[in-house]
Scaffold this active site. Structure first.
Site, mmCIF file in Angstrom:
data_model
loop_
_atom_site.group_PDB
_atom_site.id
_atom_site.type_symbol
_atom_site.label_atom_id
_atom_site.label_comp_id
_atom_site.label_asym_id
_atom_site.label_seq_id
_atom_site.Cartn_x
_atom_site.Cartn_y
_atom_site.Cartn_z
ATOM 1 N N THR A 35 0.829 -1.200 0.000
ATOM 2 C CA THR A 35 0.000 0.000 0.000
ATOM 3 C C THR A 35 0.867 1.255 0.000
ATOM 4 O OG1 THR A 35 -0.082 -0.267 2.383
ATOM 5 C CG2 THR A 35 -2.013 -0.984 1.160
ATOM 6 N N SER A 127 16.387 -5.432 6.309
ATOM 7 C CA SER A 127 17.814 -5.255 6.612
ATOM 8 C C SER A 127 18.368 -4.067 5.826
ATOM 9 C CB SER A 127 18.593 -6.526 6.283
ATOM 10 O OG SER A 127 18.422 -6.862 4.924
ATOM 11 N N GLU A 160 17.628 4.248 -1.943
ATOM 12 C CA GLU A 160 17.247 2.898 -2.392
ATOM 13 C C GLU A 160 16.655 2.928 -3.804
ATOM 14 O OE1 GLU A 160 16.092 0.309 0.570
ATOM 15 O OE2 GLU A 160 15.215 -1.173 -0.766
ATOM 16 N N ASP A 172 9.558 0.962 4.999
ATOM 17 C CA ASP A 172 10.612 0.319 5.794
ATOM 18 C C ASP A 172 11.528 1.345 6.451
ATOM 19 O OD1 ASP A 172 9.427 -1.842 4.637
ATOM 20 O OD2 ASP A 172 11.055 -2.262 3.234
#
Ligand code: GLA
Length: 384
Positions: A35, A127, A160, A172
């Site tokens: 989402t 991670s 990222e 995250d």
């Protein structure tokens, strides 16, 4: 490795004590999957597993990186040579953060970094975000950049997406940067507004298990990006900025307007119903009805398996076995295609359940899963 050991190892590697030591956790997502890049709702909480970084500044435009978890020595990079998608190894994450900070105009002139992590890699437990956030927080403190945790999360997502090249959302990094002990984070990914929801399962005689199937996944691979592109196509067809804008009450009408594109219908249905499941979970938790979130989690798994189609036999086996042995609810967590599932259970059922899942994996010939209890833990912070 504890903070003291990370500090000592830094001194061995770089010949001086670090200026400080920071830690950032991995996360599990309770509910709200796929989402976040649809401007929707998520509800992660931080794990006790974390990445620890000892860091000092440098003034000569050099970034030196070392990790206790991968073989090899110190990697040395020139800041001016950092370029998106020039690196496919673990160093792309910390280097990407430095790149993103400099791109945003922050005067970072170099760093020595030693890292050590207890977050399992490729297990859907973030991670990568822990690695990004710990470096961002350390540099924010050392260079006195004055950025708020949510701003660090945005920079880490940029690292990222652009530098590493994985088209992930904001969940995250925000979880790692902003979660609080004893709470789940109810996050609106459109504007990053947040509410900390008390989540103390032990007090209610409950446990939340994480079952790492040991099936490794990666989001730079094509399937995650395909789902994201399909959701964007759905939003465009429906004339909204993001699928978050499709009201749950109007879902059937919206699906009817998709012109029989079955693939897009499934993706839209998952995202819109998943946002509703997050809101339902929040209201159940707020009214103290924690056990009642179990079936909501299980509904979420069915939607990810049947509509979003990102589960795998191992994840389904965890969910089916747990439910058959008394779990209140279970679902895959994270990006999918492997990684981990979560199981909500009465504390008294945990041993039986764990044994049943382990036996089912052995009988199916799968690698033995790793099972541990997830306790909502603190977000990123300075530890020394
Ligand atoms: C991965 C991504 C997140 C999110 C989840 C799915 O963890 O990094 O941004 O999209 O998958 O909910």
């Amino acid at each position: 490795m504890g903070a003291q050991q990370v500090r000592e190892r830094f001194a061995e590697l770089y010949g001086a004590d670090p200026e400080g030591v920071w830690a950032a956790p991995g996360r599990v997502n309770l509910i709200g999957e796929h989402t976040d890049y649809n401007d929707g709702f998520v509800m992660p909480f931080a794990l006790p597993h974390q990445t620890t970084a000892a860091v000092s500044r440098r003034t000569d435009g050099v970034l030196r990186l070392h990790s206790a978890d991968v073989g090899g020595g110190v990697v040395e990079l020139g800041l001016d040579a950092l370029a998106p998608q020039s690196d496919t190894g673990w160093t792309a994450y910390p280097a990407g953060v430095v790149w993103a900070l400099r791109e945003a105009g922050h005067a970072v002139t170099g760093a020595d970094v030693h890292l050590s992590s207890t977050v399992p890699t490729g297990a859907g437990l973030s991670s990568s975000a822990a690695l990004e956030v710990v470096v961002a927080l350390a540099l924010n403190d050392l260079y006195e950049l004055g950025l708020q945790p949510w701003q660090l999360a945005r920079l880490c997502q940029r690292a990222e997406n652009s530098y590493v090249g994985a088209p992930t959302g904001i969940m995250d990094q925000t979880a790692s940067a902003c979660c609080e002990q004893g709470h789940a984070l109810f996050l609106d990914t459109r504007d990053l507004s947040q509410r900390q929801i008390p989540f103390d399962l032990a007090a209610e005689g409950l446990r939340l298990l994480v079952v790492d199937t040991q099936v490794k996944h990666a989001h730079s691979g094509g399937e995650y990006g395909k789902r994201r592109a399909g959701c964007e196509k759905g939003a465009a067809l429906l004339g909204v900025d993001a699928l978050r804008d499709v009201p749950y009450a109007g879902l059937d009408a919206a699906l009817a307007r998709l012109g029989g594109d079955e693939e897009v219908v499934r993706l839209v249905r998952h995202v819109v119903t998943e946002d509703e499941r997050v809101e339902r979970t929040v209201s159940l938790l707020r009214s103290g009805d924690t056990r009642a979130i179990g079936p909501v989690l299980t509904e979420g798994h069915a939607s990810l398996r049947d509509d979003f189609r990102i589960s795998c036999p191992e994840l389904d086996l965890v969910v089916d076995t747990a439910l058959a042995h008394g779990a209140l609810g279970a679902r895959m967590t994270g990006g999918g295609f492997g990684g981990s599932a979560i199981v909500l259970a009465e504390a008294t059922d945990v041993d039986t359940l764990t044994k049943a899942v382990e036996e089912a994996f052995a009988a199916a010939g799968h690698t033995a899963p790793r099972v541990f209890e997830a306790v909502p833990s603190p977000g990123a912070r300075r530890v020394v």
